[in-house]
Design a protein around this motif. Structure first.
Motif, PDB file in Angstrom:
ATOM      1  N   ASP A  85      -1.410 -10.011  -3.966  1.00 26.60           N
ATOM      2  CA  ASP A  85      -1.731  -8.674  -3.472  1.00 26.60           C
ATOM      3  C   ASP A  85      -3.149  -8.272  -3.854  1.00 26.60           C
ATOM      4  O   ASP A  85      -3.891  -7.693  -3.040  1.00 26.60           O
ATOM      5  N   GLU A  88      -5.543 -10.201  -1.603  1.00 21.99           N
ATOM      6  CA  GLU A  88      -5.484  -9.801  -0.197  1.00 21.99           C
ATOM      7  C   GLU A  88      -6.176  -8.466   0.035  1.00 21.99           C
ATOM      8  O   GLU A  88      -6.954  -8.314   0.977  1.00 21.99           O
ATOM      9  N   VAL A  89      -5.903  -7.476  -0.820  1.00 24.80           N
ATOM     10  CA  VAL A  89      -6.489  -6.160  -0.571  1.00 24.80           C
ATOM     11  C   VAL A  89      -7.983  -6.128  -0.868  1.00 24.80           C
ATOM     12  O   VAL A  89      -8.696  -5.261  -0.358  1.00 24.80           O
ATOM     13  N   THR A  90      -8.471  -7.056  -1.677  1.00 26.97           N
ATOM     14  CA  THR A  90      -9.902  -7.101  -1.984  1.00 26.97           C
ATOM     15  C   THR A  90     -10.646  -8.134  -1.147  1.00 26.97           C
ATOM     16  O   THR A  90     -11.821  -8.416  -1.411  1.00 26.97           O
ATOM     17  N   ASP A 304       0.023  -0.862   6.522  1.00 21.84           N
ATOM     18  CA  ASP A 304       0.746  -1.452   5.399  1.00 21.84           C
ATOM     19  C   ASP A 304       1.356  -0.306   4.616  1.00 21.84           C
ATOM     20  O   ASP A 304       1.156   0.876   4.932  1.00 21.84           O
ATOM     21  N   TYR A 308      -1.118   0.012  -0.421  1.00 27.42           N
ATOM     22  CA  TYR A 308      -2.164  -0.965  -0.127  1.00 27.42           C
ATOM     23  C   TYR A 308      -3.248  -0.420   0.800  1.00 27.42           C
ATOM     24  O   TYR A 308      -4.169  -1.162   1.159  1.00 27.42           O
ATOM     25  N   THR A 309      -3.153   0.849   1.185  1.00 30.24           N
ATOM     26  CA  THR A 309      -4.171   1.412   2.078  1.00 30.24           C
ATOM     27  C   THR A 309      -4.789   2.707   1.571  1.00 30.24           C
ATOM     28  O   THR A 309      -5.909   3.047   1.957  1.00 30.24           O
ATOM     29  N   LYS A 312      -8.505   3.064   0.168  1.00 29.55           N
ATOM     30  CA  LYS A 312      -9.663   2.859   1.041  1.00 29.55           C
ATOM     31  C   LYS A 312      -9.751   3.906   2.150  1.00 29.55           C
ATOM     32  O   LYS A 312     -10.807   4.071   2.756  1.00 29.55           O
ATOM     33  N   ASN A 461     -10.967  -2.166  -1.751  1.00 27.84           N
ATOM     34  CA  ASN A 461      -9.610  -1.622  -1.721  1.00 27.84           C
ATOM     35  C   ASN A 461      -8.936  -1.934  -3.048  1.00 27.84           C
ATOM     36  O   ASN A 461      -9.532  -2.594  -3.930  1.00 27.84           O
ATOM     37  N   TYR A 462      -7.676  -1.530  -3.161  1.00 25.20           N
ATOM     38  CA  TYR A 462      -7.021  -1.505  -4.474  1.00 25.20           C
ATOM     39  C   TYR A 462      -5.516  -1.392  -4.281  1.00 25.20           C
ATOM     40  O   TYR A 462      -5.071  -0.569  -3.488  1.00 25.20           O
ATOM     41  N   PRO A 463      -4.697  -2.188  -4.982  1.00 21.86           N
ATOM     42  CA  PRO A 463      -3.245  -2.010  -4.912  1.00 21.86           C
ATOM     43  C   PRO A 463      -2.804  -0.880  -5.840  1.00 21.86           C
ATOM     44  O   PRO A 463      -3.150  -0.873  -7.025  1.00 21.86           O
TER      45      PRO A 463
END
Length: 482
Positions: A85, A88-90, A304, A308-309, A312, A461-463
């Protein structure tokens, strides 16, 4: 002379102080804020901690008693998924070594904090939806939070520090580092009465946050327009210790051009509210639509899970005209919104009995057309399921990938939102133990870093829930060596 001085009294700084004190070190913690403004950004959070675990039985031992636990579904969240995760988000930019250490020690760090007296619970009201059997189903890899949110977290950290003999001093604004023959030996400060001094120590741990409360630095590093963002948390994170560390030879780490920023009440103050704290966020947007001041959608609200969104999408709002947007819901969706955010005192909202009336009130000329096209594009044969990515999409432009519910039942609700910046992703370069590195890759002797000052974990981005966990993990690691 102290053995260890920690600069910053948020979750990361206290974690470092606890770990150092457990080794018998004499620890002084210097907090810039006075007692009624202390705690850094940690105070303003909802208290969410993303941790790797094997399911409910794995975390139950550190949770407060709750009758809902008997009717809870918490799927395992393995270390491999945590790392995946993050990457993926970064976009693959998360440092591999830091990511692996974070995932591996996330659960143990929370159990360690619990052993020091900190309390945790499952975040039912923020991270779960009921299934067809009435069970609470958690989604998006995030379930555990501190009891009492950020306020409770800082209160419990403070009590644990007092019990361990940590000397916490409030109202100390730190500046230059004291360097002796290439070794960091302390920190200069200005005290609450305006006098200047220095605290000498064998090691210094920096946990003083990023530069999100510095408008000039935001414009310089994040780009034009970012000086207009509202500050979600403390107004005290102005980058002082980043500047001091760089001047002492530390290397930059991570992505200095991006940050964590969320949808924030458009009428909020310029910096965080210590009473409402995180309740000024508006994070039920995956259930509705988000439009700009022209009434046009500009992002995929259901790309998502919110986790996860959300970090950002604040930046996406800032890039819209006037840095303003509206989250739109109808009467059918309204009961599903997060109560603590959308029913908080003073929440900004516009309510109307028709979309045309709402458009007139908001002065959004394209809103009626946007809603009509969005509704027409929904495949209503696909069942709505809030706790999974249900594939219930709208073929509007831009498309909405999941959770597309029609906006058709009055009254209609519009929540005005702007960009609330949480913290900046750029910081200092360090190894997996928090040892600050120079440009050549060697350790800067006596200097450690943790929390938001540690660069390399996040980019673009960032979880959700990862920041507090990183503060605990790398704070504990730094304090174990300092």
């Amino acid at each position: 002379m102290a053995h260890v001085v920690v600069v910053g009294g948020g979750n990361a700084g206290f974690s470092a102080a606890h770990a150092a004190a457990a080794r018998g070190r004499d620890v002084v913690l210097l907090e810039r804020g006075l007692p009624d403004e202390a705690g850094g950004n940690s105070y303003y959070t909802a208290g969410a901690f993303r941790i790797a675990h094997q399911g409910l039985d794995d975390v139950a031992g550190m949770l407060d008693p709750d009758p809902r636990l008997a009717e809870t579904v918490l799927a395992p969240y393995p270390e491999e998924q945590f790392v995946r995760d993050l990457r993926e988000v970064t976009g693959g930019r998360a440092d591999r070594g830091l990511s692996a250490a974070l995932a591996a020690e996330s659960g143990p760090a929370l159990h360690w904090l619990h052993g020091l007296g900190l309390r945790f619970r499952l975040m039912y009201e923020r991270q779960s939806y009921p299934d067809e059997h009435g069970r609470h189903v958690f989604f998006g890899g995030l379930a555990v939070g501190s009891t009492g949110g950020g306020k409770g977290l800082i209160e419990q950290h403070t009590r644990a520090a007092a019990a361990a003999g940590v000397d916490v001093r409030y109202g100390y604004r730190c500046g230059d580092l004291l360097i002796d023959n290439g070794h960091v030996r302390g920190v200069h400060w200005t005290g609450p009465d305006g006098t200047a001094g220095v605290t000498e120590a064998e090691s210094v741990v920096l946990a003083a946050g990023g530069f999100e409360a510095n408008p000039q630095w935001r414009r310089e590093h994040l780009g034009a327009g970012w000086e207009r963002a509202l500050v979600r948390g403390t107004p005290l994170n102005t980058g002082d210790m980043l500047r001091a560390a760089l001047a002492a030879g530390a290397a930059r780490g991570g992505d200095w051009s991006s940050c964590h920023a969320v949808a924030w009440d458009a009428n909020a103050a310029a910096s965080g509210d210590r009473e409402l704290t995180n309740r000024l966020t508006r994070q039920s947007y995956p259930l509705g639509i988000v439009v700009n001041v022209d009434g046009r959608r500009f992002l995929d609200e259901g790309a998502d899970f919110r986790n996860y969104t959300y970090a950002k999408y604040g930046g996406e709002i800032l890039r819209q005209p006037r840095g303003l947007a509206f989250q739109i819901f109808d009467a059918g969706i309204r009961p599903m919104l997060r109560t603590e955010e959308y029913d908080a005192p003073g929440t900004s909202v516009v309510i109307a009995q028709s979309i045309d009336e709402l458009a007139a009130a908001l002065e959004t000329p394209e809103l009626a057309r946007t809603v009509e096209e969005f509704n027409a594009g929904i495949d209503e044969s696909v069942p709505f399921q809030a706790s999974v990515k249900d594939g219930r999409a709208s073929r509007a432009e831009p498309p909405k990938s999941n959770w597309a519910l029609p906006i058709r039942t009055p009254p209609f609700y519009a929540f005005p939102v702007t960009c609330g910046i949480t913290f900046t992703f750029g910081g200092l370069r360090a190894d997996e133990h928090g040892r600050v590195l120079t440009g050549s890759g060697s350790a800067l002797a006596g200097l450690f870093v943790c929390g938001e000052m540690l660069g390399g974990l996040f980019s673009g981005n960032y979880p959700g829930g990862t920041g507090l966990t990183a503060g605990a993990v790398f704070g504990r690691r730094a304090g174990t060596l300092a």
